[in-house]
Design a protein around this motif. Structure first.
Motif, PDB file in Angstrom:
ATOM      1  N   LEU A 131       0.816  -1.253   0.039  1.00  0.00           N
ATOM      2  CA  LEU A 131       0.061   0.044   0.160  1.00  0.00           C
ATOM      3  C   LEU A 131       0.699   1.316   0.062  1.00  0.00           C
ATOM      4  CD1 LEU A 131      -2.905  -1.096   2.439  1.00  0.00           C
ATOM      5  CD2 LEU A 131      -3.015  -0.480   0.105  1.00  0.00           C
ATOM      6  N   LYS A 132       1.841   1.035   0.813  1.00  0.00           N
ATOM      7  CA  LYS A 132       2.882   2.487   0.706  1.00  0.00           C
ATOM      8  C   LYS A 132       3.492   2.810  -0.504  1.00  0.00           C
ATOM      9  CE  LYS A 132       4.765   3.805   4.567  1.00  0.00           C
ATOM     10  NZ  LYS A 132       5.715   3.791   5.605  1.00  0.00           N
ATOM     11  N   ALA A 133       3.684   1.451  -1.278  1.00  0.00           N
ATOM     12  CA  ALA A 133       4.158   1.710  -2.719  1.00  0.00           C
ATOM     13  C   ALA A 133       3.458   2.256  -3.537  1.00  0.00           C
ATOM     14  CB  ALA A 133       4.914   0.251  -3.008  1.00  0.00           C
ATOM     15  N   MET A 134       1.878   2.217  -3.264  1.00  0.00           N
ATOM     16  CA  MET A 134       1.104   2.743  -4.251  1.00  0.00           C
ATOM     17  C   MET A 134       0.934   4.355  -3.713  1.00  0.00           C
ATOM     18  SD  MET A 134      -1.937   0.370  -3.718  1.00  0.00           S
ATOM     19  CE  MET A 134      -1.971  -1.618  -3.783  1.00  0.00           C
ATOM     20  N   GLY A 135       1.665   4.718  -2.709  1.00  0.00           N
ATOM     21  CA  GLY A 135       1.599   6.284  -2.236  1.00  0.00           C
ATOM     22  C   GLY A 135       0.521   6.464  -1.292  1.00  0.00           C
ATOM     23  N   CYS A 136      -0.100   5.317  -0.513  1.00  0.00           N
ATOM     24  CA  CYS A 136      -0.961   5.616   0.583  1.00  0.00           C
ATOM     25  C   CYS A 136      -0.424   5.601   1.755  1.00  0.00           C
ATOM     26  CB  CYS A 136      -1.993   4.182   0.433  1.00  0.00           C
ATOM     27  SG  CYS A 136      -2.660   4.000  -1.189  1.00  0.00           S
TER      28      CYS A 136
END
Length: 255
Positions: A131-136
């Motif tokens: 999810l963090k790799a998606m920018g979230c």
């Protein structure tokens, strides 16, 4: 100041009870933003009892146009099925500002407990990274009495959301002092671990100001059931304004 994110699930419940598109979830969300809400929250469930995938796509576009936060809640372990692509695919398609991971089961009426890090940590770690790799920004739903709140930071989460149902119940019973002390301690422990603190569940205009005045540095509250219920009497814009007033009042009490 604490941000107010309005959960519009209950608007979708009313719509789904009759079919069609009335009331319109996007129009309701727009009304909340016009009244000053800082963001919109949704919690799509696999059984599609309220918010559905199409709502997520439409509300993502609305919040993007208005430059406000979109917060998607959900169980990352729930498998996809007809009409529900799964939490991570929804997030990949919409890239919300924040994803709040919640350990709710399919048959659960509402979210009523936080993660057990002893059981769930290693399953959560790669999902948080994805999810963090998606920018979230990632927030984990936790109980205030969880002794391992700081573990959320170790797993890579940015924030925790304190489950405030027990505080709301204590407030209703007339003595919330002990509960508030527990929540204040939980917030400090989370912050000491480098986590931001959100809060939500059963918060209302009646109990919000006291909670925010005694629990330090709450960044965001997401409120749905009470807000939509109160809006039936007072109107949606006036009710959102009332919550913003309670947040402002908390700042004055804290000062």
């Amino acid at each position: 100041m604490t941000a107010l994110s309005v959960n519009v699930n209950k608007i979708a419940v009313l719509r789904n009870s009759r079919g069609g598109n009335d009331p319109d979830v996007v129009r309701a969300a727009m009304t909340c933003l016009r009244a000053g809400a800082h963001g919109i929250t949704v919690h799509p469930r696999p059984d599609q009892r309220h918010i559905r995938a199409q709502d997520v796509y439409a509300l993502s576009e609305l919040t993007r146009q208005h430059g406000v936060e979109f917060n998607i809640e959900g169980n990352p372990f729930a498998p996809p099925r007809d009409g529900y692509p799964g939490l991570l695919p929804l997030c990949e398609q919409t890239r919300p500002a924040q994803v709040t991971l919640v350990p709710d089961s399919d048959g659960q009426l509402t979210s009523d407990h936080g993660f057990d890090f002893g059981r769930d940590a290693e399953r959560l770690r790669p999902l948080i990274a994805e999810l963090k790799a998606m920018g979230c920004r990632v927030s984990l739903f936790v109980d205030a009495d969880n002794p391992q709140i700081g573990q959320a930071a170790v797993l890579g989460a940015d924030r925790v959301e304190l489950y405030t149902g027990p505080y709301a119940e204590a407030f209703l019973q007339g003595d919330a002092s002990q509960s508030l002390a527990l929540f204040a301690d939980a917030a400090r422990r989370a912050q000491a671990a480098g986590l931001g603190v959100n809060a939500g569940h059963d918060l209302s205009q009646a109990n919000l100001a006291r909670f925010l005045s005694e629990v330090p540095a709450v960044l965001e509250v997401s409120i749905g059931h009470a807000l939509i219920s109160e809006a039936l009497y007072d109107g949606l814009e006036a009710t959102v304004a009332g919550y913003l007033g309670a947040i402002a009042q908390a700042g004055m009490l804290d000062a």
